[in-house]
Design a protein around this motif. Structure first.
Motif, PDB file in Angstrom:
ATOM      1  N   GLY A  64       0.799  -1.220   0.000  1.00 23.29           N
ATOM      2  CA  GLY A  64       0.000   0.000   0.000  1.00 23.29           C
ATOM      3  C   GLY A  64       0.830   1.268   0.000  1.00 23.29           C
ATOM      4  N   GLU A  65       2.142   1.134   0.218  1.00 22.62           N
ATOM      5  CA  GLU A  65       3.028   2.300   0.261  1.00 22.62           C
ATOM      6  C   GLU A  65       4.101   2.253  -0.827  1.00 22.62           C
ATOM      7  OE1 GLU A  65       4.621   2.777   4.164  1.00 22.62           O
ATOM      8  OE2 GLU A  65       2.669   2.669   5.123  1.00 22.62           O
ATOM      9  N   GLY A  66       3.854   1.489  -1.868  1.00 14.52           N
ATOM     10  CA  GLY A  66       4.813   1.430  -2.971  1.00 14.52           C
ATOM     11  C   GLY A  66       5.752   0.251  -2.939  1.00 14.52           C
ATOM     12  N   GLY A  67       5.677  -0.594  -1.918  1.00 10.66           N
ATOM     13  CA  GLY A  67       6.506  -1.795  -1.848  1.00 10.66           C
ATOM     14  C   GLY A  67       7.853  -1.553  -1.198  1.00 10.66           C
ATOM     15  N   GLY A  68       8.638  -2.603  -1.166  1.00  9.95           N
ATOM     16  CA  GLY A  68       9.955  -2.552  -0.563  1.00  9.95           C
ATOM     17  C   GLY A  68      10.491  -3.945  -0.329  1.00  9.95           C
ATOM     18  N   GLU A  69      11.695  -4.003   0.198  1.00 11.57           N
ATOM     19  CA  GLU A  69      12.334  -5.271   0.545  1.00 11.57           C
ATOM     20  C   GLU A  69      12.567  -5.291   2.048  1.00 11.57           C
ATOM     21  OE1 GLU A  69      12.770  -7.794  -1.576  1.00 11.57           O
ATOM     22  OE2 GLU A  69      11.846  -6.526  -3.098  1.00 11.57           O
ATOM     23  N   VAL A  70      12.605  -6.489   2.629  1.00 12.61           N
ATOM     24  CA  VAL A  70      12.795  -6.607   4.072  1.00 12.61           C
ATOM     25  C   VAL A  70      13.949  -7.557   4.368  1.00 12.61           C
ATOM     26  CG1 VAL A  70      10.360  -6.136   4.524  1.00 12.61           C
ATOM     27  CG2 VAL A  70      11.123  -8.493   4.344  1.00 12.61           C
ATOM     28  N   LYS A  71      14.579  -7.317   5.502  1.00 17.98           N
ATOM     29  CA  LYS A  71      15.685  -8.151   5.956  1.00 17.98           C
ATOM     30  C   LYS A  71      15.491  -8.385   7.452  1.00 17.98           C
ATOM     31  CE  LYS A  71      20.673  -8.392   5.774  1.00 17.98           C
ATOM     32  NZ  LYS A  71      21.887  -7.741   5.299  1.00 17.98           N
ATOM     33  N   PRO A  72      15.444  -9.662   7.891  1.00 10.85           N
ATOM     34  CA  PRO A  72      15.214  -9.923   9.317  1.00 10.85           C
ATOM     35  C   PRO A  72      16.385  -9.447  10.178  1.00 10.85           C
ATOM     36  CG  PRO A  72      15.639 -11.976   8.148  1.00 10.85           C
ATOM     37  CD  PRO A  72      15.579 -10.888   7.119  1.00 10.85           C
ATOM     38  N   VAL A  73      16.042  -8.869  11.330  1.00  9.41           N
ATOM     39  CA  VAL A  73      17.032  -8.452  12.310  1.00  9.41           C
ATOM     40  C   VAL A  73      17.075  -9.479  13.436  1.00  9.41           C
ATOM     41  CG1 VAL A  73      17.679  -6.667  13.973  1.00  9.41           C
ATOM     42  CG2 VAL A  73      16.731  -6.019  11.757  1.00  9.41           C
ATOM     43  N   ASN A  74      15.904  -9.790  14.004  1.00  9.57           N
ATOM     44  CA  ASN A  74      15.852 -10.812  15.049  1.00  9.57           C
ATOM     45  C   ASN A  74      14.470 -11.457  15.101  1.00  9.57           C
ATOM     46  OD1 ASN A  74      14.499  -8.662  16.231  1.00  9.57           O
ATOM     47  ND2 ASN A  74      15.169  -9.212  18.285  1.00  9.57           N
ATOM     48  N   VAL A  75      14.444 -12.652  15.673  1.00  5.72           N
ATOM     49  CA  VAL A  75      13.207 -13.419  15.819  1.00  5.72           C
ATOM     50  C   VAL A  75      13.201 -14.032  17.217  1.00  5.72           C
ATOM     51  CG1 VAL A  75      11.878 -15.397  14.976  1.00  5.72           C
ATOM     52  CG2 VAL A  75      13.199 -14.018  13.367  1.00  5.72           C
ATOM     53  N   THR A  76      12.077 -13.884  17.910  1.00  5.33           N
ATOM     54  CA  THR A  76      11.889 -14.528  19.216  1.00  5.33           C
ATOM     55  C   THR A  76      10.639 -15.374  19.122  1.00  5.33           C
ATOM     56  OG1 THR A  76      12.869 -12.629  20.341  1.00  5.33           O
ATOM     57  CG2 THR A  76      11.548 -14.138  21.688  1.00  5.33           C
TER      58      THR A  76
END
Length: 129
Positions: A64-76
């Motif tokens: 909804g904001e033009g898209g993008g890419e993501v990269k995980p920082v941490n997971v709990t």
């Protein structure tokens, strides 16, 4: 993003659907590819399902904001009970969508969304397009 799942989602055999509110929900079938001890899901498969649900929810929000890419920082991940030999569902909820960082929560359940088998909290870096 719901129609374009990441490769790991394909390895887990995940399919996508939308809930009554239109939010993406991933479904993981039970099988030997996600088997831990006999009759139960492997914890890594449950974690992977929730991570994929979080990514799908985040991509859905970014669309909804033009898209993008993501990269995980941490997971709990918190495991509440063992996953049995039935389909497992997971939904991610974006709790904060900043300009460079996003926070996402995900739950996994089998029979009742109000009785999750696991929950996760994740942080992602965002590169907007």
């Amino acid at each position: 993003m719901i129609d374009r799942l990441p490769p790991y989602a394909q390895l887990l055999g995940l399919t996508a659907e939308r809930d009554g509110d239109g939010a993406p929900v991933l479904v993981m079938p039970f099988g030997n590819h996600v088997l831990g001890r006999p009759g139960f899901l492997h914890g890594g498969a449950i974690s992977g399902l929730m991570e994929m649900a979080a990514i799908v929810a985040l991509y859905d929000a970014l669309a909804g904001e033009g898209g993008g890419e993501v990269k995980p920082v941490n997971v709990t991940v918190d495991f509440m009970r063992g996953g049995r030999d039935k389909p497992t569902r997971s939904r991610g909820i974006v709790t904060r969508l900043g300009t460079r960082v996003a926070n996402v929560e995900a739950t996994a359940w089998q029979d009742d969304p109000a009785k999750p088998i696991a929950a996760a909290r994740m942080n992602y870096l965002i590169v907007r397009r």
